[in-house]
Design a protein around this motif. Structure first.
Motif, PDB file in Angstrom:
ATOM      1  N   LEU A 154      -5.020   0.461   3.524  1.00  5.28           N
ATOM      2  CA  LEU A 154      -5.155   0.027   2.128  1.00  5.28           C
ATOM      3  C   LEU A 154      -5.046  -1.493   2.031  1.00  5.28           C
ATOM      4  O   LEU A 154      -5.796  -2.139   1.286  1.00  5.28           O
ATOM      5  CB  LEU A 154      -4.069   0.685   1.261  1.00  5.28           C
ATOM      6  N   ILE A 210      -8.306  -3.068   3.498  1.00  2.79           N
ATOM      7  CA  ILE A 210      -9.437  -2.986   2.570  1.00  2.79           C
ATOM      8  C   ILE A 210      -9.272  -4.011   1.452  1.00  2.79           C
ATOM      9  O   ILE A 210     -10.233  -4.670   1.043  1.00  2.79           O
ATOM     10  CB  ILE A 210      -9.558  -1.561   1.994  1.00  2.79           C
ATOM     11  N   PHE A 211      -8.045  -4.161   0.963  1.00  4.06           N
ATOM     12  CA  PHE A 211      -7.799  -5.142  -0.091  1.00  4.06           C
ATOM     13  C   PHE A 211      -8.058  -6.554   0.412  1.00  4.06           C
ATOM     14  O   PHE A 211      -8.565  -7.404  -0.338  1.00  4.06           O
ATOM     15  CB  PHE A 211      -6.366  -5.029  -0.616  1.00  4.06           C
ATOM     16  N   ILE A 231      -8.069   1.987  -4.543  1.00  5.56           N
ATOM     17  CA  ILE A 231      -9.020   1.584  -3.504  1.00  5.56           C
ATOM     18  C   ILE A 231     -10.449   1.980  -3.875  1.00  5.56           C
ATOM     19  O   ILE A 231     -11.414   1.306  -3.491  1.00  5.56           O
ATOM     20  CB  ILE A 231      -8.616   2.202  -2.155  1.00  5.56           C
ATOM     21  N   LEU A 264     -11.150   8.429   1.654  1.00  2.13           N
ATOM     22  CA  LEU A 264     -10.567   7.221   2.218  1.00  2.13           C
ATOM     23  C   LEU A 264     -11.135   6.957   3.606  1.00  2.13           C
ATOM     24  O   LEU A 264     -11.381   5.809   3.980  1.00  2.13           O
ATOM     25  CB  LEU A 264      -9.042   7.360   2.286  1.00  2.13           C
ATOM     26  N   TYR A 301     -13.756  -0.355  -3.720  1.00  2.00           N
ATOM     27  CA  TYR A 301     -14.977   0.057  -3.027  1.00  2.00           C
ATOM     28  C   TYR A 301     -16.184  -0.050  -3.956  1.00  2.00           C
ATOM     29  O   TYR A 301     -17.240  -0.550  -3.560  1.00  2.00           O
ATOM     30  CB  TYR A 301     -14.821   1.487  -2.525  1.00  2.00           C
ATOM     31  N   GLY A 346       0.840  -1.195   0.000  1.00  2.00           N
ATOM     32  CA  GLY A 346       0.000   0.000   0.000  1.00  2.00           C
ATOM     33  C   GLY A 346       0.870   1.238   0.000  1.00  2.00           C
ATOM     34  O   GLY A 346       1.861   1.304   0.742  1.00  2.00           O
ATOM     35  N   LEU A 378      -1.176  -0.815  -4.255  1.00  8.05           N
ATOM     36  CA  LEU A 378      -2.472  -0.249  -3.889  1.00  8.05           C
ATOM     37  C   LEU A 378      -2.297   1.225  -3.550  1.00  8.05           C
ATOM     38  O   LEU A 378      -1.269   1.631  -3.016  1.00  8.05           O
ATOM     39  CB  LEU A 378      -3.058  -0.963  -2.675  1.00  8.05           C
ATOM     40  N   CYS A 429     -13.035   3.527   4.675  1.00 10.85           N
ATOM     41  CA  CYS A 429     -12.589   2.742   5.833  1.00 10.85           C
ATOM     42  C   CYS A 429     -13.731   2.489   6.796  1.00 10.85           C
ATOM     43  O   CYS A 429     -13.885   1.387   7.335  1.00 10.85           O
ATOM     44  CB  CYS A 429     -11.452   3.472   6.553  1.00 10.85           C
ATOM     45  N   PHE A 474      -4.733   5.267  -3.070  1.00 11.29           N
ATOM     46  CA  PHE A 474      -5.992   6.009  -3.108  1.00 11.29           C
ATOM     47  C   PHE A 474      -5.741   7.309  -3.857  1.00 11.29           C
ATOM     48  O   PHE A 474      -5.059   8.195  -3.357  1.00 11.29           O
ATOM     49  CB  PHE A 474      -6.500   6.288  -1.684  1.00 11.29           C
TER      50      PHE A 474
END
Length: 534
Positions: free
Chosen positions: A213, A216-217, A149, A172, A153, A36, A116, A176, A118
């Motif tokens: 990051l 989330i992945f 990201i 972000l 999403y 990330g 990764l 999250c 944002f």
């Protein structure tokens, strides 16, 4: 939980290529299938003719550890706690950039590492300019494979039946909160990242932005696996804890203190890391004082990750035009230097409060301090409410400056903001806006109290609804009255019924409160912050 409220952690801050932290970074890059990326720089004016200098690069690595990498034994299914998620903060103000340019370039273009980010293109532009300015031509021109990201999403949203996709681009912090169940504080986003030393809060903020990051992945990859888009019977890339959200990890007492820590303290770990380099024959050639790897070897992506890259992956490519700052050209008459200097002086003078405020009795006010906190200081609004001060937020979600100013004038409030642009509007009334100078909510609260000479007493604490700014019903509710008021609206834990507690209800939104542990902790916090015991 707010990441900045965690106790200071052992974040790996890399400030020298001769340090143990840098060796760990190199080792991690060669063992990571997913990283990330995030970057921080000192805020600048958009009219500048050059890009800002990136002060900090955050690299969160998901290590493809086997148990033998960590403790020398195991059958492949044991948990490795959080050792497979490492966060590095690369200090670009201290590390000679030519010494790390090739390392980063190889990582950016390695087909064996999924990157990764944002909205990372802007970061890459600034990063490329930073390295180019230090003799590392041509900087950086691409990142691949790359996965944003926001794309993750959007995919997760599509998989929720009956939910309409929002056209609005989420922040972000919002992503999250929806995906991981945590809320990232963005208080330090605009802090001066060029100032050294960085505070522990800044380090934790920067590390959390990159770390989330990977989290989330992991959620995204878990969804893909369940949908059958990944190969069956493949070896898991990471331990079970790696797919937990940040909220669950922070709640585990034996893991919380090690979220960002590394377990390289034992000599045996360093021996294994050194052995890894020898096995993969990492040879270095020295040119002057700069060490450059003659070649780098990484572990190829497994089939599961390869399928994700093929279906969802992309890349960031920079054009020559991206590397040149664009001066904003507005149509219309050019403003004279005299007008510009007057406007700048007005902004500077408006930052210092001179009074009286619109609620002053001499101006026809009611004598009660009232504020309107814009989106940049919404956290300050809740703090003001906690100490009994009337602090509203805009009626509209994204108000125009004129609408914000009109609301403040109608309700006789002072606007609190950190937006310097708001101070430039010609239709501002004198003493209608105050620009908050500090960044942290506690410091902002003290700044407003001192600037406006507010009288805060212990009796005022927790006397307003933190949710809507309403006042409480003066008479406390009995348990029976609270149960009736909460029916179909709010759940009251059964454990409270036998504690003979007093309940309070907001007159505006009907939210119920009670004097439990959370209440007493909040009262003590604001007694300390406002220095009421001194």
């Amino acid at each position: 939980m707010d990441p900045k409220e965690l106790k200071p952690l052992n974040i790996q801050f890399v400030s020298s290529t001769d340090s143990a932290e840098f060796s760990r970074l190199e080792w991690a890059m060669n063992r990571s299938s997913v990283v990330g990326l995030d970057a921080e720089w000192k805020p600048h004016r958009s009219q500048q003719s050059s890009y800002p200098f990136v002060s900090l690069l955050q690299i969160a690595c998901r290590i493809d550890c086997t148990p033998s990498d960590v403790d020398g034994h195991g059958d492949g299914d044991e948990e490795v706690e959080d050792n497979d998620l490492l966060v590095f903060l690369l200090d670009l103000l201290a590390v000679p950039l030519p010494s790390i340019w090739e390392l980063l370039r190889d990582m950016f273009v390695s087909p064996d590492i999924l990157k990764l980010g944002f909205r990372f293109k802007q970061d890459l532009i600034y990063l490329s300019s930073t390295f180019h300015s230090q003799g590392c031509a041509p900087g950086f021109d691409r990142i691949e494979p790359f996965l944003d990201i926001t794309s993750i999403y959007d995919h997760l949203q599509r998989k929720q039946p009956g939910r309409k996709l929002s056209k609005e681009t989420k922040s972000l912090s919002t992503i999250c909160e929806e995906v991981l169940g945590i809320s990232l504080s963005k208080e330090l986003q605009c802090s001066d990242w060029s100032h050294r030393p960085l505070t522990e809060e800044q380090k934790l903020y920067a590390a959390a932005d990159a770390h989330c990051l990977l989290k989330i992945f992991s959620v995204f990859q878990g969804k893909i696996d369940k949908e059958g888009n990944s190969l069956h019977d493949t070896t898991p890339l990471h331990s079970p804890i790696a797919i937990l959200g940040l909220k669950q990890i922070f709640e585990k007492p034996d893991v919380c203190v090690n979220v960002f820590s590394l377990k390289f303290g034992e000599a045996s770990d360093m021996v294994r890391a050194t052995a890894y380099f020898e096995i993969h024959q990492r040879n270095y050639s020295v040119v002057g004082s700069i060490s450059k790897p003659s070649h780098r070897k990484t572990i190829p992506l497994d089939e599961s990750l390869s399928k994700i890259v093929q279906k969802y992956g992309g890349k960031i490519l920079l054009k020559d035009s991206d590397k040149k700052p664009r001066n904003s050209k507005k149509k219309g008459k050019k403003q004279s230097s005299v007008n510009l200097s007057c406007r700048e002086r007005r902004v500077e003078n408006s930052s210092d409060w001179q009074g009286p405020p619109p609620w002053d009795l001499s101006l026809g006010g009611d004598g009660c301090p009232k504020f309107l906190c814009d989106v940049m200081v919404e956290g300050l609004a809740k703090h003001l409410r906690c100490v009994g001060i009337d602090a509203a937020v805009p009626c509209l979600k994204k108000p125009e400056p004129r609408q914000l100013i009109d609301q403040a004038q109608k309700e006789k409030r002072v606007i609190l903001t950190r937006d310097a642009k708001l101070l430039r509007h010609d239709y501002l009334i004198r003493n209608q806006v105050y620009r908050v100078k500090t960044l942290l909510k506690n410091d902002q609260l003290l700044e407003v109290i001192e600037t406006f000479r507010l009288n805060i007493s212990e009796d005022q604490l927790m006397s307003r609804c933190t949710k809507c700014n309403g006042r409480f019903i003066q008479k406390p509710l009995t348990t029976e009255e609270a149960i009736a008021a909460a029916k179909g609206f709010q759940v009251i834990p059964n454990c409270l019924f036998n504690k003979n507690l007093e309940f309070w209800q907001c007159t505006d939104c009907n939210q119920l409160y009670w004097e439990g542990t959370q209440y007493h902790n909040a009262v003590q916090k604001f007694i300390d912050v406002c220095k009421l015991n001194e």
